[in-house]
Design a protein around this motif. Structure first.
Motif, PDB file in Angstrom:
ATOM      1  N   GLN A 572     -19.878   3.581   0.754  1.00  0.00           N
ATOM      2  CA  GLN A 572     -19.220   4.577  -0.095  1.00  0.00           C
ATOM      3  C   GLN A 572     -18.336   3.903  -1.146  1.00  0.00           C
ATOM      4  N   LEU A 573     -17.714   2.786  -0.758  1.00  0.00           N
ATOM      5  CA  LEU A 573     -16.885   2.044  -1.702  1.00  0.00           C
ATOM      6  C   LEU A 573     -17.737   1.524  -2.859  1.00  0.00           C
ATOM      7  N   ILE A 574     -18.900   0.944  -2.536  1.00  0.00           N
ATOM      8  CA  ILE A 574     -19.780   0.396  -3.568  1.00  0.00           C
ATOM      9  C   ILE A 574     -20.327   1.516  -4.456  1.00  0.00           C
ATOM     10  N   GLU A 575     -20.634   2.641  -3.854  1.00  0.00           N
ATOM     11  CA  GLU A 575     -21.127   3.780  -4.626  1.00  0.00           C
ATOM     12  C   GLU A 575     -20.071   4.259  -5.611  1.00  0.00           C
ATOM     13  N   PHE A 576     -18.808   4.274  -5.162  1.00  0.00           N
ATOM     14  CA  PHE A 576     -17.709   4.691  -6.053  1.00  0.00           C
ATOM     15  C   PHE A 576     -17.552   3.702  -7.205  1.00  0.00           C
ATOM     16  N   VAL A 577     -17.590   2.408  -6.891  1.00  0.00           N
ATOM     17  CA  VAL A 577     -17.420   1.388  -7.923  1.00  0.00           C
ATOM     18  C   VAL A 577     -18.537   1.483  -8.957  1.00  0.00           C
ATOM     19  N   SER A 578     -19.782   1.648  -8.500  1.00  0.00           N
ATOM     20  CA  SER A 578     -20.924   1.735  -9.412  1.00  0.00           C
ATOM     21  C   SER A 578     -20.894   3.022 -10.219  1.00  0.00           C
ATOM     22  N   ARG A 579     -20.512   4.139  -9.585  1.00  0.00           N
ATOM     23  CA  ARG A 579     -20.455   5.429 -10.263  1.00  0.00           C
ATOM     24  C   ARG A 579     -19.402   5.406 -11.367  1.00  0.00           C
ATOM     25  N   ARG A 580     -18.328   4.772 -11.094  1.00  0.00           N
ATOM     26  CA  ARG A 580     -17.260   4.687 -12.091  1.00  0.00           C
ATOM     27  C   ARG A 580     -17.729   3.924 -13.325  1.00  0.00           C
ATOM     28  N   ILE A 602     -24.527  -6.509 -24.046  1.00  0.00           N
ATOM     29  CA  ILE A 602     -25.234  -5.245 -23.765  1.00  0.00           C
ATOM     30  C   ILE A 602     -26.081  -5.369 -22.513  1.00  0.00           C
ATOM     31  N   TRP A 603     -26.886  -6.436 -22.431  1.00  0.00           N
ATOM     32  CA  TRP A 603     -27.760  -6.594 -21.261  1.00  0.00           C
ATOM     33  C   TRP A 603     -26.945  -6.817 -19.980  1.00  0.00           C
ATOM     34  N   GLY A 604     -25.828  -7.481 -20.092  1.00  0.00           N
ATOM     35  CA  GLY A 604     -24.981  -7.673 -18.917  1.00  0.00           C
ATOM     36  C   GLY A 604     -24.430  -6.357 -18.392  1.00  0.00           C
ATOM     37  N   LYS A 605     -24.005  -5.480 -19.299  1.00  0.00           N
ATOM     38  CA  LYS A 605     -23.460  -4.198 -18.871  1.00  0.00           C
ATOM     39  C   LYS A 605     -24.557  -3.264 -18.372  1.00  0.00           C
ATOM     40  N   LEU A 606     -25.726  -3.371 -18.945  1.00  0.00           N
ATOM     41  CA  LEU A 606     -26.864  -2.587 -18.428  1.00  0.00           C
ATOM     42  C   LEU A 606     -27.189  -2.997 -16.996  1.00  0.00           C
ATOM     43  N   LEU A 607     -27.140  -4.298 -16.748  1.00  0.00           N
ATOM     44  CA  LEU A 607     -27.416  -4.778 -15.397  1.00  0.00           C
ATOM     45  C   LEU A 607     -26.375  -4.257 -14.416  1.00  0.00           C
ATOM     46  N   ASP A 608     -25.110  -4.136 -14.877  1.00  0.00           N
ATOM     47  CA  ASP A 608     -24.059  -3.556 -14.014  1.00  0.00           C
ATOM     48  C   ASP A 608     -24.396  -2.116 -13.661  1.00  0.00           C
ATOM     49  N   ILE A 609     -24.880  -1.362 -14.670  1.00  0.00           N
ATOM     50  CA  ILE A 609     -25.222   0.050 -14.439  1.00  0.00           C
ATOM     51  C   ILE A 609     -26.331   0.173 -13.405  1.00  0.00           C
ATOM     52  N   PHE A 610     -27.237  -0.790 -13.413  1.00  0.00           N
ATOM     53  CA  PHE A 610     -28.344  -0.777 -12.446  1.00  0.00           C
ATOM     54  C   PHE A 610     -27.984  -1.504 -11.152  1.00  0.00           C
ATOM     55  N   ASN A 611     -26.671  -1.678 -10.939  1.00  0.00           N
ATOM     56  CA  ASN A 611     -26.184  -2.305  -9.705  1.00  0.00           C
ATOM     57  C   ASN A 611     -26.830  -3.665  -9.438  1.00  0.00           C
ATOM     58  N   GLY A 612     -27.142  -4.391 -10.510  1.00  0.00           N
ATOM     59  CA  GLY A 612     -27.701  -5.713 -10.352  1.00  0.00           C
ATOM     60  C   GLY A 612     -29.180  -5.750 -10.024  1.00  0.00           C
ATOM     61  N   ASP A 613     -29.842  -4.585 -10.051  1.00  0.00           N
ATOM     62  CA  ASP A 613     -31.284  -4.521  -9.742  1.00  0.00           C
ATOM     63  C   ASP A 613     -32.074  -4.925 -11.000  1.00  0.00           C
ATOM     64  N   LYS A 614     -32.429  -6.196 -11.058  1.00  0.00           N
ATOM     65  CA  LYS A 614     -33.080  -6.734 -12.254  1.00  0.00           C
ATOM     66  C   LYS A 614     -34.495  -6.161 -12.439  1.00  0.00           C
ATOM     67  N   GLU A 615     -35.206  -5.986 -11.312  1.00  0.00           N
ATOM     68  CA  GLU A 615     -36.583  -5.466 -11.412  1.00  0.00           C
ATOM     69  C   GLU A 615     -36.587  -4.068 -12.022  1.00  0.00           C
ATOM     70  N   ARG A 616     -35.686  -3.228 -11.558  1.00  0.00           N
ATOM     71  CA  ARG A 616     -35.636  -1.856 -12.074  1.00  0.00           C
ATOM     72  C   ARG A 616     -35.231  -1.850 -13.542  1.00  0.00           C
ATOM     73  N   LEU A 617     -34.290  -2.742 -13.915  1.00  0.00           N
ATOM     74  CA  LEU A 617     -33.864  -2.838 -15.303  1.00  0.00           C
ATOM     75  C   LEU A 617     -35.046  -3.269 -16.196  1.00  0.00           C
ATOM     76  N   CYS A 618     -35.790  -4.250 -15.741  1.00  0.00           N
ATOM     77  CA  CYS A 618     -36.931  -4.735 -16.535  1.00  0.00           C
ATOM     78  C   CYS A 618     -38.013  -3.653 -16.673  1.00  0.00           C
ATOM     79  N   GLN A 619     -38.234  -2.910 -15.580  1.00  0.00           N
ATOM     80  CA  GLN A 619     -39.240  -1.837 -15.630  1.00  0.00           C
ATOM     81  C   GLN A 619     -38.794  -0.731 -16.577  1.00  0.00           C
TER      82      GLN A 619
END
Length: 638
Positions: A572-580, A602-619
Motif C-alpha cells: 500500500q505504501l508503494i502504491e501511494f508513492v507511485s499514485r502520487r 522526460i524518459w526518466g519521469k515516464l519510467l517512474d510513472i510506469f513504476n520502473g517497468d521498462k518492458e511496459r514502457l517500451c511497448q
C-alpha cells in the motif's frame, strides 16, 4: 609602662623583648632602619600573650622567651643571635669583677654546646651549660654544688636563679647589630611568606575555577589542598584541610584506591550521594619514596552536559559533522568501492568534487570525509549554493563589515570561510553559482585568503573545500557556463555516487535501517516477520534515491497501526508513492538549451510513472529496450 603602648602602627614584625635593654636597643634601632616593627616587653608580670596583634606575621625574640613562643603559637619566631663577641664581652666584665670560676648558661638555640669546661688560665675557668641539661634552676643548683662556680652568665631567668642562691648573675645581652640581623632575617621571612601566600592564592583561584574536584594528601594521609568542587561532589559540610583523608571519606572503594598508592585513571565510580564520577588518582613518588597523591574527580553528569552544550552550539552554527563512513548501509560492490575511494580521499588535503543525483547522500559523504580526515577536530560548515542569491551567497561566504550595506549587523559578521578555518567547507550545488561569483570563488581558492564585503583587511584562511553537484561541471565548462580554471581547481579528486536504482540489493537493508531510526524518533514499536515483508519496495524505481526511501519509511512508521508490519502495508505504501507521482498525468521538466538533456529527463519521469517497468514502457511507446537505455543514458546498466 609597656613600651609597646607607644607604638600606634600595627606592623607585620613584632619584637618581644625579654629584658629592658633589648627593648631600648630596638627603640634606638627605629632611627637606623627602614624595616617597620612593633615592640612589646616580655616581662612575665605583663600578659604579653594577649598583646600579639592578629596582623603580626613574624615574631623576634631571644633565648628562653623565643623557645616558649614557639611552643605557644604557630607564627615563625626569629632568634636574636648571641655572637661570640657578645659572650666574650660578658666574660670580660665578670672576670674583671674578680670572679675566677664562671658558668655560661644559654638556650640551645643561642649557642651550640662547646667543650664542657675551658681553662683559660690558672686563674680563669669557664663552664658551659644549656637549658637542655634540665630545668634552669636545677642547672644553676648543680653548677653551685658540683662545680663550685662563683658567677653565672645567662639570660634573665638564669641570672634570677643565681641571685636567689646568693650567686653573682650577669645578663648575657645581644648587641644592636644582632638585633638588626634578626630584623633582616624577619624581613626575608616576610617576603618569602608573601610569595608563598600569593602562590597559594593563585593555586586556590585556579582550583576553584576548575569544575573537577581536586584533592591532595601528604605522605601521612593529611589533606593539603581541596577545592570548592570537591566540597560539592563529596558533600563536605566543614573544612577538611589538615585532616586525615580516612576521617573525611567513608567510601571504602575510594579509600582503598588512595591507600594502595597506585595510579588509577578514568575509573567510573558511584559515590554515596548517588553521583557518578570519573576517578583519576595519581601518586607522587620522588626517588622511589611516596610523597603523597593528587586526586581529580570528574562528575559524569557535568561531562555529559558539557558535551551536549558543545554539540548543540556546533549544530546551531552548522559546524558539526555527524555522519561517518561506518554509517553507510550497502552490500553493493560498486558502492563499497566508492566508499573505499572516499576513505583514501579523506587522508589528503585535495579538493573533493562529489557527483550524484538528488538524495544519493552527497552531504553524508562530505561529512564522512571530514570526520575521517586530519581536520576532524575542526569545524564542518555547509552551504547550499543554489538556495541563495548571488549577493546573499557572497555575504554568507565572505562575511561583511559593519555598515557595508543596509541591514548589516552591528559589528559585522564572519563569513563561512572564516568559520570553517582549520576544518572543511562543503559547497553543495556548486554548479548553480553565476560566472561572476565563480571568479570571486576562484580567487579565494588560489590566494587562500578572503576579504569581507566593505572591508580592506585580507584574512588568511586554512580550509579544505568539498563540493557537490548533480550536473557535469566538465560539460558546463565546455559549454562556457562554468569557468574551466575553477573546474580544474575543484576536481582534484572526484566521487561519482551510484543511484539507488542501480544497487537494488541495498533497498531493503537501507529501509530497515531507516525504519529503526524512525521508530525511535516517533516513539513507536513495530515488528515484522522477516525481510520478505519489504519485497514490494523493489518494485519502485526510487528516483529520489535514499531521501525518497527514507521519507516513504517515515510514512510507513506513522501510518502503520501499532504491531506488526505486513507485506500488504508495504505494498500500500508503494502504491501511494507511485499514485502520487502519476497524479494529473503531467510531466514537469526544466527548460534546457540541450534538447537531449530534456529528453533524458522526460524518459526518466515516464519510467517512474510506469513504476520502473521498462518492458511496459517500451511497448506503450513502441521503442526498443536498446533505444530506452540510450535515451536514459544508463551507463552502468547491463
Amino acid at each position: 609602662m609597656n613600651i609597646g603602648q607607644k607604638v600606634k602602627r600595627l606592623e607585620d614584625i613584632l619584637i618581644i623583648a625579654p629584658y629592658p635593654e633589648l627593648a631600648k636597643d630596638a627603640i634606638q634601632l627605629r632611627e637606623k632602619t627602614d624595616i617597620p616593627f612593633s615592640l612589646i616587653s616580655g616581662d612575665p608580670e605583663i600578659p604579653w600573650q594577649q598583646q600579639i596583634n592578629p596582623a603580626t606575621r613574624v615574631i623576634i625574640s631571644r633565648g628562653g622567651m623565643a623557645k616558649s613562643l614557639r611552643k605557644m603559637q604557630e607564627l615563625p619566631v626569629i632568634d636574636v643571635p648571641v655572637t661570640p663577641a657578645d659572650i666574650l664581652k660578658s666574660i670580660s666584665v665578670v672576670a674583671h669583677g674578680g670572679y675566677k670560676k664562671i658558668a655560661i648558661i644559654t638556650s640551645a638555640n643561642i649557642l651550640s654546646k662547646p667543650s664542657r669546661v675551658m681553662d683559660l688560665s690558672n686563674q680563669l675557668q669557664l663552664i658551659f651549660a644549656t637549658d637542655t641539661d634540665g630545668s634552669l634552676e636545677d642547672v644553676v643548683k648543680r653548677l653551685i654544688q658540683d662545680e663550685k662556680v662563683e658567677a653565672i652568665i645567662g639570660d634573665r631567668v638564669s641570672t634570677q636563679f643565681a641571685l636567689q642562691h646568693q650567686l653573682h648573675g650577669h645578663l648575657l645581652k645581644s648587641s644592636e647589630e644582632s638585633l638588626l640581623t634578626a630584623l633582616e632575617t624577619a624581613k626575608n621571612v616576610l617576603q618569602a611568606q608573601t610569595k608563598e601566600r600569593a602562590k597559594i592564592k593563585e593555586m586556590q583561584s585556579i582550583l576553584n575555577v576548575i569544575n573537577d574536584a581536586v584533592l591532595t594528601i601528604d605522605p601521612n594521609g593529611i589533606i593539603q589542598v581541596y577545592n570548592d568542587s570537591a566540597k560539592r561532589i563529596f558533600g563536605f559540610s566543614h573544612d577538611i584541610l589538615g585532616k586525615k583523608y580516612s576521617e573525611c571519606f567513608k567510601d571504602s572503594h575510594l579509600l582503598k584506591i588512595i591507600e594502595e598508592k597506585k595510579e588509577e585513571r578514568n575509573l567510573l565510580h558511584s559515590v554515596a550521594n548517588g553521583k557518578k564520577i570519573v576517578v583519576n588518582q595519581i601518586p607522587i613518588y620522588v626517588d622511589s619514596a611516596f610523597h603523597g597523591s593528587v586526586g581529580i574527580y570528574q562528575e559524569i553528569s557535568r561531562i555529559q552536559n558539557l558535551e551536549l552544550n558543545i554539540r548543540k552550539r556546533l549544530n546551531d552554527r552548522g559546524l558539526f559533522a555527524k555522519n561517518m563512513f561506518e554509517d553507510f548501509v550497502t552490500t553493493n560492490s560498486k558502492m563499497k568501492q566508492v566508499i573505499s575511494e572516499a576513505r583514501l580521499y579523506a587522508q589528503s588535503e585535495g579538493t573533493v568534487l562529489i557527483y550524484g543525483e538528488t538524495g544519493t547522500g552527497k552531504e553524508v559523504f562530505a561529512q564522512s570525509i571530514h570526520n575521517a580526515s586530519r581536520r576532524h577536530k575542526g569545524p564542518f560548515v555547509s552551504v547550499n549554493c543554489a538556495a541563495l542569491s548571488e549577493s546573499l551567497l557572497e555575504s554568507e561566504l565572505f562575511g561583511y563589515v559593519e555598515g557595508s550595506f543596509t541591514g548589516a549587523l552591528k559589528g559585522g559578521r564572519l563569513g563561512l570561510f572564516e568559520l570553517a578555518h582549520g576544518g572543511s567547507l562543503f559547497l553543495d550545488e556548486i554548479g548553480e553559482i553565476s560566472p561572476q561569483f565563480q571568479a570571486k570563488l576562484l580567487r579565494v581558492l588560489q590566494e587562500k585568503e578572503v576579504r569581507r564585503i566593505g572591508g580592506d583587511r585580507v584574512i588568511p584562511i586554512d580550509v579544505r573545500i568539498i563540493c557537490a553537484t548533480n550536473k557535469s561541471l566538465y560539460d558546463l565548462s565546455q559549454d562556457g557556463k562554468f569557468r574551466e580554471d575553477l573546474y580544474y581547481r575543484l576536481c582534484t579528486v572526484e566521487l561519482d555516487l551510484i543511484p539507488l536504482r542501480y544497487r537494488i540489493e541495498d533497498v531493503i537493508p537501507m529501509a530497515i535501517s531507516f525504519l529503526k531510526a524512525e521508530m525511535i524518533r516517533e516513539k513507536r514499536m513495530l515488528s515484522w516477520k522477516n525481510t520478505d515483508v519489504f519485497l514490494p519496495l523493489l518494485d519502485h524505481r526510487w528516483p529520489g534515491n535514499a531521501r525518497e526511501l527514507q521519507n516513504a519509511i517515515h510514512r510507513l512508521v506513522i501510518c502503520t497501526p501499532e504491531g506488526k508490519i505486513t507485506q500488504n502495508d508495504v505494498s500500500q505504501l508503494i502504491e501511494f508513492v507511485s499514485r502520487r507521482k502519476r497524479t494529473g498525468n503531467k510531466l514537469e521538466i526544466e527548460i534546457s538549451n540541450d534538447f537531449r538533456e530534456m529528453e533524458t529527463e522526460i524518459w526518466g519521469k515516464l519510467l517512474d510513472i510506469f513504476n520502473g517497468d521498462k518492458e511496459r514502457l517500451c511497448q506503450t511507446y513502441n521503442i526498443s529496450k536498446t533505444t530506452l537505455w540510450r535515451k536514459l543514458n544508463f551507463e552502468n546498466e547491463k
